[in-house]
Design a protein around this motif. Structure first.
Motif, PDB file in Angstrom:
ATOM      1  N   THR A 168       0.877  -1.169   0.000  1.00 39.74           N
ATOM      2  CA  THR A 168       0.000   0.000   0.000  1.00 39.74           C
ATOM      3  C   THR A 168       0.915   1.219   0.000  1.00 39.74           C
ATOM      4  O   THR A 168       1.625   1.454   0.978  1.00 39.74           O
ATOM      5  N   PRO A 169       0.926   1.993  -1.083  1.00 34.81           N
ATOM      6  CA  PRO A 169       1.872   3.106  -1.173  1.00 34.81           C
ATOM      7  C   PRO A 169       1.519   4.250  -0.222  1.00 34.81           C
ATOM      8  O   PRO A 169       0.365   4.649  -0.127  1.00 34.81           O
ATOM      9  N   ASP A 170       2.531   4.732   0.496  1.00 37.92           N
ATOM     10  CA  ASP A 170       2.401   5.909   1.354  1.00 37.92           C
ATOM     11  C   ASP A 170       2.975   7.072   0.552  1.00 37.92           C
ATOM     12  O   ASP A 170       4.188   7.274   0.496  1.00 37.92           O
ATOM     13  N   MET A 171       2.104   7.832  -0.116  1.00 33.13           N
ATOM     14  CA  MET A 171       2.527   8.887  -1.037  1.00 33.13           C
ATOM     15  C   MET A 171       3.340   9.965  -0.323  1.00 33.13           C
ATOM     16  O   MET A 171       2.925  10.461   0.718  1.00 33.13           O
ATOM     17  N   GLN A 172       4.483  10.314  -0.916  1.00 37.27           N
ATOM     18  CA  GLN A 172       5.360  11.354  -0.394  1.00 37.27           C
ATOM     19  C   GLN A 172       5.394  12.562  -1.329  1.00 37.27           C
ATOM     20  O   GLN A 172       5.481  13.687  -0.881  1.00 37.27           O
ATOM     21  N   THR A 173       5.390  12.287  -2.635  1.00 36.58           N
ATOM     22  CA  THR A 173       5.417  13.345  -3.644  1.00 36.58           C
ATOM     23  C   THR A 173       4.410  12.986  -4.729  1.00 36.58           C
ATOM     24  O   THR A 173       4.420  11.867  -5.228  1.00 36.58           O
ATOM     25  N   ASP A 174       3.566  13.939  -5.069  1.00 33.98           N
ATOM     26  CA  ASP A 174       2.569  13.707  -6.113  1.00 33.98           C
ATOM     27  C   ASP A 174       2.561  14.930  -7.027  1.00 33.98           C
ATOM     28  O   ASP A 174       1.715  15.811  -6.908  1.00 33.98           O
ATOM     29  N   ALA A 175       3.539  14.996  -7.911  1.00 31.20           N
ATOM     30  CA  ALA A 175       3.677  16.125  -8.833  1.00 31.20           C
ATOM     31  C   ALA A 175       3.509  15.617 -10.262  1.00 31.20           C
ATOM     32  O   ALA A 175       3.515  14.405 -10.509  1.00 31.20           O
ATOM     33  N   ASP A 176       3.380  16.531 -11.206  1.00 32.29           N
ATOM     34  CA  ASP A 176       3.194  16.143 -12.602  1.00 32.29           C
ATOM     35  C   ASP A 176       4.381  15.334 -13.132  1.00 32.29           C
ATOM     36  O   ASP A 176       4.189  14.365 -13.855  1.00 32.29           O
ATOM     37  N   GLU A 177       5.602  15.729 -12.776  1.00 31.12           N
ATOM     38  CA  GLU A 177       6.787  15.089 -13.351  1.00 31.12           C
ATOM     39  C   GLU A 177       7.285  13.886 -12.556  1.00 31.12           C
ATOM     40  O   GLU A 177       8.030  13.064 -13.064  1.00 31.12           O
ATOM     41  N   LEU A 178       6.860  13.763 -11.285  1.00 23.73           N
ATOM     42  CA  LEU A 178       7.377  12.695 -10.433  1.00 23.73           C
ATOM     43  C   LEU A 178       6.364  12.357  -9.352  1.00 23.73           C
ATOM     44  O   LEU A 178       5.792  13.253  -8.730  1.00 23.73           O
TER      45      LEU A 178
END
Length: 146
Positions: free
Chosen positions: A52-62
């Motif tokens: 289950t991914p714990d999102m750290q960065t959610d940007a267009d490029e990465l």
């Protein structure tokens, strides 16, 4: 049924072909086959390796998430472009680490065994970061303080 030499030759050829197709060499060893490299979103890749991914960065490029499964802890990243991915890897490898690299995604493991296990599911290529431990000062060494 009477066995003739031509029948034995055909049988031997078929057996040899079967060994080649199954990956058995003349020494009886088998080579681990790597699956076709996975593609998809970060969530899809995480589901493939049962984390289950714990999102750290959610940007267009990465997009970057922390993950943990039975194989260990790792960071899973997806990239918008191949160039962005390669630039990130080239910079990150200076810090060491173990990288499983697919098309527009990377998994960074704490241990070699983690990325090797992930490769069994996701495919991809393993790349190693630079090990700087040989360049660290020995114990007891001090800085001159210029």
């Amino acid at each position: 049924m009477k066995v003739t030499r031509p029948m034995l030759a055909v049988t031997a050829a078929a057996a040899a072909a079967a060994l080649v197709l199954t990956g058995c060499g003349s020494d009886g060893s088998t080579e681990n086959s790597v699956p076709v490299t996975a593609t998809g979103s970060l969530e899809h890749l995480a589901a493939e390796v049962k984390c289950t991914p714990d999102m750290q960065t959610d940007a267009d490029e990465l997009r970057q998430a922390l993950c943990k499964n039975a194989d260990g802890k790792f960071i899973l990243l997806t990239f918008a472009t191949d160039r962005g991915q390669r630039e990130w890897i080239n910079g990150a490898k200076d810090y060491g680490g173990h990288y499983l690299v697919g098309r527009k995604w990377v998994a960074v493991g704490e241990e070699t065994s983690t990325v090797t296990a992930l490769r069994d599911t996701l495919g991809g290529d393993i790349e190693e970061g630079t090990d700087h431990s040989a360049h660290e000062p020995s114990e007891g060494a001090t800085h001159s303080g210029h």
